[in-house]
Design a protein around this motif. Structure first.
Motif, short mmCIF file in Angstrom:
data_model
loop_
_atom_site.label_atom_id
_atom_site.label_comp_id
_atom_site.label_asym_id
_atom_site.label_seq_id
_atom_site.Cartn_x
_atom_site.Cartn_y
_atom_site.Cartn_z
N VAL A 162 18.15 29.73 1.71
CA VAL A 162 19.36 29.98 0.48
C VAL A 162 19.02 31.32 -0.29
CG1 VAL A 162 20.16 29.02 -1.62
CG2 VAL A 162 19.35 27.49 0.08
N ARG A 172 19.76 34.72 1.31
CA ARG A 172 21.15 35.02 1.75
C ARG A 172 21.95 35.63 0.39
NH1 ARG A 172 23.13 31.03 6.13
NH2 ARG A 172 21.11 31.20 7.17
N ILE A 173 21.26 35.10 -0.79
CA ILE A 173 22.21 35.76 -1.90
C ILE A 173 21.20 36.89 -2.52
CG2 ILE A 173 23.24 33.41 -2.42
CD1 ILE A 173 21.09 32.84 -4.64
N ARG A 191 22.47 34.59 -9.64
CA ARG A 191 22.66 33.60 -8.67
C ARG A 191 21.64 32.84 -8.38
NH1 ARG A 191 25.52 37.11 -4.36
NH2 ARG A 191 26.27 35.13 -3.45
N LEU A 215 25.83 34.57 -18.98
CA LEU A 215 25.83 33.46 -18.54
C LEU A 215 24.77 32.54 -19.53
CD1 LEU A 215 24.91 32.81 -14.87
CD2 LEU A 215 24.46 31.17 -16.65
N MET A 263 19.53 33.58 -20.65
CA MET A 263 19.96 32.45 -20.05
C MET A 263 18.87 31.34 -20.40
SD MET A 263 20.60 33.91 -16.33
CE MET A 263 20.88 32.24 -15.50
N VAL A 316 24.66 25.19 -4.91
CA VAL A 316 24.16 26.03 -3.84
C VAL A 316 25.19 26.50 -2.74
CG1 VAL A 316 22.46 25.99 -1.74
CG2 VAL A 316 21.86 24.53 -3.89
N THR A 368 27.14 29.26 -4.66
CA THR A 368 26.33 30.71 -4.84
C THR A 368 26.26 31.28 -3.36
OG1 THR A 368 24.44 29.44 -4.67
CG2 THR A 368 25.01 30.12 -6.70
N MET A 369 26.21 30.46 -2.41
CA MET A 369 26.11 31.11 -1.16
C MET A 369 27.31 31.63 -0.41
SD MET A 369 22.96 28.77 0.66
CE MET A 369 23.29 29.53 2.36
N ARG A 386 31.47 33.10 -4.17
CA ARG A 386 30.92 33.45 -5.23
C ARG A 386 32.16 33.33 -6.40
NH1 ARG A 386 27.57 38.89 -5.35
NH2 ARG A 386 27.31 38.44 -7.58
#
Lengths: 308, 311
Positions: free
Chosen positions: A90, A93-94, A100, B53, B110, B288, B291-292, B295
């Motif tokens: 995960v 990849r971001i 994020r 955020l 945040m 999850v 976000t991957m 977006r």
């Protein structure tokens, strides 16, 4: 009990809490320091450590000591591997984008928590401590006849609690040796200073990140295995350590390992002592508000020198 | 401009029609979704348009909810003035939080919002004799009247939720097409540049926090009035995560996105809770995956591919 012995007892309880908190918070701090990301799922790795410790001890059976020693090795290892896998699948990849990553780790938090609920169930389970001798403690007092020693009723600790403190100190020393003296430590510090330059010098930064993420989670799991004979394993037990670790890492200065240790001892101790003398909710309100204010007015923490 | 107004008025018209055709169960759900979508739209002003955020919006929702609920309970107010108290409470709170939290940036922002929200939750627990803590309290049906209309009646409740939703939907549309809205977007895209162009970015950010917090509070107060329950669970961390999730799923920085996200997520959870109690698992997986792979959310994708004009 009188005030003096009561305070000693509170201090001892505080030390046990501080030991566990130090390990958990160090994991969070290590990840933030090297990778510059906040892992919101950290508390769930802690919880997983405790739950796996229960699985391991109940699978092995036999004497409590053997099962516990096995859990002490297996649980952090498994949790570390799982975290490294999550990083690889995960976070890599971001691109470790800070915002994020927080959203993704919130997702991981719920995934881990709910899968535990579905498999392990909503009940809390105890793990037997490997040894648990009650040690009565003496108290000294000045009387007319000079210094006298007596054994106040209720002033005692257990050999297991002392073991938790010792284990935390040993882990701390080992981690310090690793960071300061080994080649791996050099690589970690290089990546922390400047990831891009480190990569230019041939350091496989992505692998280092996966390793660090795994190590951070394993430290939390280790803390949880140590605490589980005192507290029971429960699928929601990750919430408090997460918040406390956040507090510690912020007060200690984001990314500073030394600051983290100092802050963890300070906060673990005061949390232990305060909760003996005051109502826990009020203590929590004040602590949370105080930390938010520290972050507002000293964004680099009380001990953090360089800007984040 | 024409197209966007047509689209949003069309959505409102569709919701009016749905009132008459939906079966009872989905009818009740839709009223709830509209209130929650209002909460999400409030969140979107700050996160989607200004790029701030927050992980603590539950405190604004709770401020509205408790500002209203406690006024009814202890000051004997009717729901109309009590709604005003809810708005006032969330406006004040968002002003204070904005003044403090905006001193920080990015990740620190945040965490600070998360901690303020946690403090509010703990304060609600601490004043247990008044707030009844986790257990919460009920707004009696006899109080839930306004202009002689019984707000607990499903049809009237649906229309009350629709009025709230439409007001905020059109309000957001107007806002993001106004000069202030454009400055918000400029701050999101590049704050130093917006500052260099001569905009007071700090004031605009504060305004964004206050607008966002007050709309969230309005949603909270309405939720308490329409569904008759005030409880501390609405101040807890999941209720800060939900609007983030809804907005991300629907499309951050789109006017219609928060509604689409709330609608999708509501039914996703509804369907999964027939299979398992661990419905928050769905929340985690969707977060999850979003976000991957997505977006920009559902409406964000639509805007990218087909409809560049979407506000």
């Amino acid at each position: 009990m009188e005030f003096g012995p009561h305070l000693l007892l509170a201090t001892l309880e505080g030390l046990v809490q501080a030991s566990v908190l130090t390990l958990t918070a160090l994991g969070l701090s290590l990840v933030f320091g090297v990778m510059r990301v906040v892992n919101v799922a950290h508390g769930e790795f802690y919880m997983l450590g405790a739950v796996l410790a229960w699985f391991v001890t109940s699978m092995i059976g036999g004497s409590a000591a053997i099962g516990f020693m096995a859990a002490l090795i297996i649980a952090p290892l498994l949790v570390g591997l799982l975290a490294a896998l999550a990083d690889w699948l995960v976070l890599r990849r971001i691109d470790y984008d800070p915002e994020r990553t927080i959203v993704a780790t919130i997702g991981l938090l719920y995934i881990i928590q709910q899968v535990t609920l579905m498999t392990y169930g909503p009940d809390a389970h105890p793990v037997a401590p490997p040894f648990n001798t009650r040690l009565a403690l003496p108290w000294f007092e000045f009387t007319d006849g000079g210094l006298s020693m007596y054994w106040p009723w209720g002033l005692s600790t257990t050999s297991y609690k002392l073991f938790v403190i010792a284990a935390a100190i040993v882990t701390l020393l080992a981690l310090w040796m690793l960071m300061a003296k080994s080649k791996l430590g050099l690589i970690l510090r290089a990546t922390q200073l400047d990831g891009e330059t480190a990569q230019a010098f041939g350091i496989p930064v992505e692998k280092v990140y996966a390793l660090v993420f795994g190590m951070g989670a394993a430290l939390a799991a280790l803390g949880a295995v140590l605490v589980v004979p005192i507290q029971q394993a429960h699928y929601l037990m990750g919430d408090d350590p997460l918040l406390l670790s956040f507090i510690v890492v912020i007060i200690g200065g984001l990314g500073s390992l030394r600051g983290t240790v100092v802050a963890a001892i300070l906060i673990g101790m005061s949390d232990g002592i305060i909760s003996v003398f005051f109502t826990p909710t009020l203590a929590k309100i004040l602590a949370t508000l105080l930390v938010a204010m520290v972050l507002v007015y000293r964004p680099n923490g009380l001990f953090g020198a360089k800007p984040a | 401009m024409r197209k966007s107004i047509a689209l949003h008025l069309g959505l409102i018209a569709l919701l009016i029609v749905l009132q008459f055709v939906l079966p009872a169960y989905h009818h009740g759900n839709m009223a709830r979704i509209m209130v929650m979508a209002t909460y999400a739209m409030g969140y979107n002003i700050m996160f989607g348009y200004t790029g701030l955020l927050s992980l603590g919006h539950a405190m604004f929702f709770a401020a509205g909810l408790y500002g209203m609920g406690l006024s009814v309970q202890f000051l004997g107010m009717g729901v109309g003035p009590a709604f005003g108290m809810g708005l006032f409470a969330s406006l004040t709170l968002s002003l204070v939080v904005g003044l403090l939290a905006l001193r920080t940036l990015g990740v620190a922002f945040m965490i600070v919002t998360l901690m303020f929200s946690q403090t509010i939750f703990l304060v609600i627990l601490y004043f247990n004799p008044y707030t009844r803590g986790d257990e919460g309290f009920v707004i009696q049906q006899s109080v839930r009247h306004i202009f002689g209309l019984d707000l607990s009646d499903p049809t009237i409740r649906y229309f009350a939720a629709l009025v709230l939703f439409s007001t905020v939907l059109i309000g957001t549309l107007k806002l993001v097409q106004s000069n202030i809205g454009r400055v918000f977007i400029a701050i999101r895209e590049n704050e130093p540049r917006a500052k260099m162009l001569g905009y007071d970015t700090w004031r605009h950010k504060l305004l964004s926090v206050v607008l966002s917090g007050t709309v969230s509070g309005a949603a909270g107060a309405s939720y308490g009035i329409l569904f008759g329950y005030v409880g501390a669970s609405f101040a807890q961390v999941p209720y800060s995560i939900f609007p983030l999730l809804w907005v991300l799923l629907g499309g951050a920085g789109t006017v219609i996105g928060p509604f689409i996200g709330t609608l999708f997520m509501f039914y996703l959870i509804d369907l999964s809770s027939t299979v398992t109690d661990a419905y928050m698992l769905v929340v985690g997986v969707v977060l999850v995956l979003l976000t991957m792979f997505a977006r920009n959310g559902l409406i964000g994708i639509v805007r990218e591919r087909w409809a560049k004009w979407l506000p």
